[in-house]
Design an enzyme around this catalytic site. Structure first.
Site, PDB file in Angstrom:
ATOM      1  N   HIS A 234     -17.476 -13.963-149.368  1.00 47.45           N
ATOM      2  CA  HIS A 234     -16.041 -14.235-149.541  1.00 47.45           C
ATOM      3  C   HIS A 234     -15.638 -14.062-151.004  1.00 47.45           C
ATOM      4  O   HIS A 234     -14.649 -13.375-151.303  1.00 47.45           O
ATOM      5  CB  HIS A 234     -15.728 -15.665-149.067  1.00 47.45           C
ATOM      6  CG  HIS A 234     -14.319 -16.099-149.306  1.00 47.45           C
ATOM      7  ND1 HIS A 234     -13.367 -16.190-148.314  1.00 47.45           N
ATOM      8  CD2 HIS A 234     -13.678 -16.482-150.453  1.00 47.45           C
ATOM      9  CE1 HIS A 234     -12.222 -16.598-148.821  1.00 47.45           C
ATOM     10  NE2 HIS A 234     -12.383 -16.792-150.127  1.00 47.45           N
ATOM     11  N   GLU A 235     -16.391 -14.677-151.912  1.00 42.61           N
ATOM     12  CA  GLU A 235     -16.035 -14.563-153.327  1.00 42.61           C
ATOM     13  C   GLU A 235     -16.266 -13.150-153.847  1.00 42.61           C
ATOM     14  O   GLU A 235     -15.474 -12.636-154.654  1.00 42.61           O
ATOM     15  CB  GLU A 235     -16.829 -15.582-154.141  1.00 42.61           C
ATOM     16  CG  GLU A 235     -16.554 -17.036-153.782  1.00 42.61           C
ATOM     17  CD  GLU A 235     -15.074 -17.404-153.862  1.00 42.61           C
ATOM     18  OE1 GLU A 235     -14.330 -16.784-154.658  1.00 42.61           O
ATOM     19  OE2 GLU A 235     -14.653 -18.310-153.123  1.00 42.61           O
ATOM     20  N   HIS A 238     -13.269 -10.930-153.152  1.00 41.81           N
ATOM     21  CA  HIS A 238     -12.147 -10.955-154.099  1.00 41.81           C
ATOM     22  C   HIS A 238     -12.358  -9.902-155.185  1.00 41.81           C
ATOM     23  O   HIS A 238     -11.441  -9.156-155.542  1.00 41.81           O
ATOM     24  CB  HIS A 238     -12.009 -12.337-154.736  1.00 41.81           C
ATOM     25  CG  HIS A 238     -11.459 -13.387-153.824  1.00 41.81           C
ATOM     26  ND1 HIS A 238     -10.357 -13.189-153.031  1.00 41.81           N
ATOM     27  CD2 HIS A 238     -11.859 -14.672-153.605  1.00 41.81           C
ATOM     28  CE1 HIS A 238     -10.086 -14.290-152.345  1.00 41.81           C
ATOM     29  NE2 HIS A 238     -10.982 -15.203-152.682  1.00 41.81           N
ATOM     30  N   GLU A 272      -6.884 -14.233-149.474  1.00 38.57           N
ATOM     31  CA  GLU A 272      -7.899 -15.103-148.882  1.00 38.57           C
ATOM     32  C   GLU A 272      -8.276 -14.633-147.477  1.00 38.57           C
ATOM     33  O   GLU A 272      -9.437 -14.723-147.071  1.00 38.57           O
ATOM     34  CB  GLU A 272      -7.408 -16.548-148.845  1.00 38.57           C
ATOM     35  CG  GLU A 272      -7.152 -17.164-150.219  1.00 38.57           C
ATOM     36  CD  GLU A 272      -8.413 -17.257-151.078  1.00 38.57           C
ATOM     37  OE1 GLU A 272      -9.522 -17.256-150.515  1.00 38.57           O
ATOM     38  OE2 GLU A 272      -8.278 -17.325-152.312  1.00 38.57           O
TER      39      GLU A 272
END
Length: 382
Positions: A234-235, A238, A272
């Site tokens: 997830h990070e 980004h 997100e």
């Protein structure tokens, strides 16, 4: 989690899997020097959050991880060791064979392992020194042939650094950039941008667990966060979207805090939601798992309890993307066309992506039929 200065918001390298770079060239072609090697398999232990709250301790190979062969030819213990060769572990088994063509015997030799993969991604201890985690294998003495070290384990205190390094392979393998070793189509020549994770064993970094947009542009993590591969991906997503957008992201408003099933803003839900969808897509599931092993399903429709409606909800956006990319979905069974569109035309939010940019893609991405049904099912209606 995405933040702008704390706001939430070359495998050219694969060739190195087999490439060994001797630092001393052979000078006598008629009498080639013997090859001296240390071989083995690099492995690490980690708590498996994806397996549930019990988080069992599992052992896995450290794939595509950097190694360096160091050796000393002098018999004097005070003589300095020299770096003789570099490479990366095998992309499947974590096997390494660190070799050098050397005259005679290496009085001492060892392999040094670093928490990175070529120059494409790395894990460092802190933002200031940017020093990677590293450790040495046991030394071997009087090495003149191939010696097998067996399984070399990453020390427990730094094993999560290699868990991050290994997990990032999964995103890299899905990146859809066949034109070069770099992460995105923006880079086809020259040095590739490097994804950096800052991970500290202790949770001393208040608010860790975010992409430091417009600061270091590093992912900041600590403690057990990276027990979850969903968190790591997830990070990293980004940073990946930031790369796709030419080192830029839309300003995500009302994103502190944000929740999968709750309304935030269209810009927050887009960034997100893309990150949630990326983690689930890469891991082949339909959920988000945190470091405790707790999971949140991304499945939702108009009847799902306690979910806010619309495209201000990151879970609605993320599940819409996953359905568009599904094997039987309208986008050809994968996310490749979305990535190409994002690299060509950055969208500020999901509405712009779906209603404006998809129809103008080359070739166009449909917004009718099955695609329209998908977003309507997730209570997004334009």
């Amino acid at each position: 989690m995405l933040t702008r200065h704390r706001r939430l918001h070359s495998l050219a390298a694969a060739c190195l899997a087999a490439l060994l770079i001797p630092l001393a060239a052979c000078t006598n072609e008629q009498h080639p020097r013997a090859r001296t090697c240390l071989s083995g398999t690099l492995a690490y232990d980690h708590r498996d959050a994806e397996a549930g709250p019990a988080r069992p301790l599992v052992t896995r190979p450290a794939r595509n991880a950097n190694w360096e062969l160091w050796g000393r030819t002098s018999g004097h213990s005070a003589a300095p060791a020299r770096k003789l060769a570099t490479g990366i572990t095998d992309s499947g088994s974590g096997h390494f064979r660190a070799c050098v063509k050397a005259p005679g015997t290496l009085r001492e030799a060892h392999v040094r392992f670093r928490s990175g993969s070529t120059d494409l991604w790395r894990v460092v201890k802190d933002r200031t020194s940017q020093k990677e985690y590293a450790f040495n294998s046991p030394s071997r003495h009087d090495v003149s042939a191939d010696q097998n070290l067996g399984t070399v384990k990453v020390p427990a205190a730094m094993s999560n650094a290699w868990h991050i390094t290994d997990t990032l392979n999964l995103l890299y393998w899905k990146r859809d950039n066949p034109t070069s070793a770099c992460w995105t189509r923006h880079q086809v020549t020259g040095a590739c941008d490097q994804l950096t994770f800052v991970w500290s064993r202790r949770e001393t970094d208040e608010g860790a667990g975010y992409f430091d947009l417009d600061g270091t542009d590093y992912v900041i993590a600590a403690g057990d966060m990276t027990d979850s591969e969903h968190f790591t991906l997830h990070e990293a997503a980004h940073w990946f979207q930031w790369q796709l957008y030419g080192r830029d992201l839309p300003e995500a408003t009302n994103c502190d805090p944000h929740f999968i099933e709750k309304r935030s803003s269209t810009t927050c839900a887009w960034t997100e939601g893309f990150a949630d969808a990326t983690a689930a897509y890469v891991l082949g599931d339909y959920r988000y798992v945190d470091e405790t092993g707790g999971e949140t399903s991304l499945e939702n429709d108009a009847t799902t309890p306690d979910w806010d409606p619309g495209d201000e909800v990151q879970g609605r956006v993320g599940s819409s993307l996953l359905d568009l990319w599904a094997k039987d979905g309208p986008d050809g069974g994968n996310w490749k066309r979305t990535l190409r569109l994002m690299a060509a035309e950055p969208s500020d939010d999901f509405r712009e992506y779906f209603t404006v940019d998809r129809p103008e893609a080359n070739p166009p991405l449909t917004t009718r039929g099955a695609a329209r049904d998908i977003i309507t099912q997730h209570t997004i209606d334009y």
